[in-house]
Enzyme design. Structure first.
Site, PDB file in Angstrom:
ATOM      1  N   LYS A  22      11.006 -78.501  -7.383  1.00 40.06           N
ATOM      2  CA  LYS A  22      12.219 -77.672  -7.305  1.00 40.06           C
ATOM      3  C   LYS A  22      11.864 -76.241  -6.931  1.00 40.06           C
ATOM      4  CE  LYS A  22      14.106 -75.712 -11.095  1.00 40.06           C
ATOM      5  NZ  LYS A  22      14.452 -74.285 -10.957  1.00 40.06           N
ATOM      6  N   ARG A 102      19.171 -68.360 -10.594  1.00 42.54           N
ATOM      7  CA  ARG A 102      18.481 -67.107 -10.333  1.00 42.54           C
ATOM      8  C   ARG A 102      17.815 -67.086  -8.956  1.00 42.54           C
ATOM      9  NH1 ARG A 102      16.257 -62.696 -12.858  1.00 42.54           N
ATOM     10  NH2 ARG A 102      14.171 -62.213 -12.126  1.00 42.54           N
ATOM     11  N   CYS A 126      18.979 -69.599 -16.076  1.00 40.64           N
ATOM     12  CA  CYS A 126      18.772 -69.944 -17.477  1.00 40.64           C
ATOM     13  C   CYS A 126      18.866 -68.713 -18.359  1.00 40.64           C
ATOM     14  CB  CYS A 126      17.389 -70.551 -17.664  1.00 40.64           C
ATOM     15  SG  CYS A 126      17.258 -72.239 -17.118  1.00 40.64           S
ATOM     16  N   ARG A 131      15.440 -61.073 -17.730  1.00 40.89           N
ATOM     17  CA  ARG A 131      15.066 -61.411 -16.358  1.00 40.89           C
ATOM     18  C   ARG A 131      15.572 -60.385 -15.330  1.00 40.89           C
ATOM     19  NH1 ARG A 131      15.356 -67.870 -15.624  1.00 40.89           N
ATOM     20  NH2 ARG A 131      13.534 -67.514 -14.350  1.00 40.89           N
ATOM     21  N   PRO A 132      15.033 -59.193 -15.366  1.00 42.88           N
ATOM     22  CA  PRO A 132      15.477 -58.161 -14.424  1.00 42.88           C
ATOM     23  C   PRO A 132      15.024 -58.438 -12.993  1.00 42.88           C
ATOM     24  CG  PRO A 132      13.626 -57.382 -15.733  1.00 42.88           C
ATOM     25  CD  PRO A 132      13.954 -58.745 -16.243  1.00 42.88           C
ATOM     26  N   VAL A 133      15.499 -57.608 -12.057  1.00 50.55           N
ATOM     27  CA  VAL A 133      15.098 -57.775 -10.653  1.00 50.55           C
ATOM     28  C   VAL A 133      14.463 -56.493 -10.089  1.00 50.55           C
ATOM     29  CG1 VAL A 133      16.704 -59.634 -10.066  1.00 50.55           C
ATOM     30  CG2 VAL A 133      17.447 -57.252  -9.860  1.00 50.55           C
ATOM     31  N   ASP A 134      14.053 -55.595 -10.996  1.00 52.66           N
ATOM     32  CA  ASP A 134      13.497 -54.318 -10.540  1.00 52.66           C
ATOM     33  C   ASP A 134      12.316 -54.482  -9.585  1.00 52.66           C
ATOM     34  OD1 ASP A 134      12.413 -55.379 -12.974  1.00 52.66           O
ATOM     35  OD2 ASP A 134      11.143 -53.609 -13.131  1.00 52.66           O
ATOM     36  N   LEU A 135      11.480 -55.486  -9.825  1.00 54.12           N
ATOM     37  CA  LEU A 135      10.297 -55.652  -8.971  1.00 54.12           C
ATOM     38  C   LEU A 135      10.699 -56.085  -7.554  1.00 54.12           C
ATOM     39  CD1 LEU A 135       8.053 -57.559 -11.555  1.00 54.12           C
ATOM     40  CD2 LEU A 135       7.854 -55.153 -10.902  1.00 54.12           C
ATOM     41  N   ASP A 316       6.931 -72.743 -17.992  1.00 54.14           N
ATOM     42  CA  ASP A 316       7.856 -73.854 -17.750  1.00 54.14           C
ATOM     43  C   ASP A 316       7.431 -75.150 -18.445  1.00 54.14           C
ATOM     44  OD1 ASP A 316       9.507 -72.266 -16.283  1.00 54.14           O
ATOM     45  OD2 ASP A 316       8.957 -73.066 -14.329  1.00 54.14           O
TER      46      ASP A 316
END
Ligand code: UD1
Length: 429
Positions: A22, A102, A126, A131-135, A316
């Protein structure tokens, strides 16, 4: 809403075909946005997340066809999907479409690279931490993007196109690495990505991008070097086998006992998990078709691990390992270092009689001699499959509710397990 019912206590024996990964299939499908030509992906698993991404890509203008298959074919071969984004008709990825997954946020880099603008909703997925997206955003800014946040959306622009740059991630991120890697393939000049994630799925995406004409060096290493090209072309690529599904079945067999061959499994993609299970007393041997896993009448040794980016033990597989350790002979300690809220399976496992206590990011599991079936709730993708493992060993009936979480990431799981002797079935209301 579907439920899964399991009557525990059966040993597993037989063969299981491992599906395409996946976490590789999703970004591979997204790479189709980088070219007007057709990308053909083989071995694509039929999953809810894959189907949702088809809708999202279709909204951007991707034409998508799936090859037919002969009914009752007995060998698993996955789907062959052809994706053609001849024209990008919409550079917006709306909240309604992306909020449940995501990985859909990863369209940002390719849209920006090809169309020089994109508007993408901040992601969902999930519920395992913030779970930020700054990077992702920092990396794209390093390639010259102008980024604003407005009403829950990321508005990104790169007038005149992205340009190569030096990206140094302060933390290892699979998604940010993939997003910036895809964007960099069409940026002008050279991009260096430092502290890149090296999960096998990233290598799979990079290899596919190379087939499409991208110039990437350092695949599989922590520093990637990309020379931007003017355009990418079509390609044919086969999705690599799912190491998380493989690890899940390793743990299921370790839990129930028995012997199963996992056809197509790639042991080199999950050495940390194999090492941990071997320490626990599980027999795992490579075969010419994959891996064989067995546990005879030996007890399970407890383990001490912490989750780490690849090649460490994967987050995971943390929930699945915890389910297994609930019946180990002694005290196990599992520390989750990647996601801060990834212990929602603990209270559900407790409903089956597991003895687990939490101390911050660490779970202490005192092995018990028996679990007892009970109704439980799936809370996220990997947590829900840990409940399947626990249900397979629990005495009596376990009913797992909210299995749509499971359907996001595990293809035909009840069929694969029942073919090996498990008493498991899907019940629709
Ligand atoms: C991917 C996988 C997911 C897996 C995870 C970690 C897919 C579709 N999903 O998720 O199954 O559990 O890798 O192996 O492949 N972070 C930041 N800022 C960012 C991005 C991430 O702080 O901009 C943090 C996250 O909160 C987390 C860590 O970095 O603590 C790792 O996350 P990341 O590797 O980005 O996970 P995903 O790519 O979302």
């Amino acid at each position: 809403m579907d439920k899964i019912e399991i009557t525990g206590g059966q040993k597993l024996s037989g063969q299981i075909e491992i599906s395409g990964a996946k976490n590789a299939a999703l970004p591979l499908m997204i790479t189709s946005l980088l070219t007007p030509e057709t990308l053909t992906l083989k071995n694509v698993p039929n999953l809810r997340d894959v189907n949702q991404l088809k809708i999202i890509l279709g909204n951007h203008g991707t034409d998508l066809t799936v090859d037919g298959k002969r009914a009752n074919g007995n060998k698993y071969i996955g789907d062959t999907v052809h994706l053609t984004a001849r024209d990008i008709v919409d550079t917006t990825a709306p909240y309604e479409m992306v909020s449940t997954m995501r990985a859909s946020f990863w369209v940002l880099g390719p849209l920006l690279a090809r169309c020089h603008e994109a508007k993408v909703s901040l992601p969902g997925g999930c519920a395992i931490g913030t779970r930020p997206v700054d990077l992702h955003l920092q990396g794209l800014e390093d390639l010259g993007a102008q980024i604003d946040l407005e009403d829950g959306y990321v508005l990104a622009k790169a007038p005149g196109g992205l340009r190569g740059g030096r990206v140094r991630f302060s933390k290892v991120s699979v998604g940010a690495t993939i997003n910036v890697l895809m964007a960099a393939t069409l940026a002008k000049g050279e991009t260096i990505i430092e502290n890149a994630a090296i999960e096998p799925e990233i290598g799979d995406v990079a290899n596919c991008l190379v087939k499409m004409g991208a110039k990437i060096e350092g695949i599989g290493r922590k520093t990637l070097q990309i020379q931007g090209v003017d355009a990418l072309e079509g390609a044919v690529h086969t999705v690599l086998p799912d190491r998380i599904e493989t690890g899940t079945f390793l743990m299921a067999v370790a839990a129930t006992g028995g012997e199963v061959e996992l056809i197509g499994a790639l042991p080199e993609t999950l050495t940390a998990a194999i090492d941990v299970l071997t320490t626990a007393g599980v027999e795992i041997t490579p075969t010419d078709r994959g891996l064989k896993v067995a546990r005879r009448n030996t007890p399970l040794n407890p383990i001490h691990i912490e989750t780490q980016p690849h090649p460490g033990f994967p987050t995971d597989l943390q929930a699945q390992l915890m389910a297994l350790m609930t019946i180990a002979d002694g005290r196990s300690v599992i520390r989750e270092t990647i996601f801060e809220n990834r212990f929602m399976h603990v209270q559900e496992l407790a409903r089956l009689g597991a003895n687990i206590s939490l101390n911050g990011d660490t779970a202490i599991i005192e092995g018990v001699s028996i679990l007892n079936g009970a109704p439980v709730m799936a809370t996220d993708l990997r947590a829900s499959v840990s409940l399947v493992i626990a249900g397979l060993v629990a005495d009596g009936k376990t009913q797992i509710n909210r299995v749509y979480h499971l359907d996001r990431g595990f293809e035909k799981i009840e069929e694969k397990l029942s073919n090996c002797g498990a008493q498991i079935e899907r019940v629709s209301d």
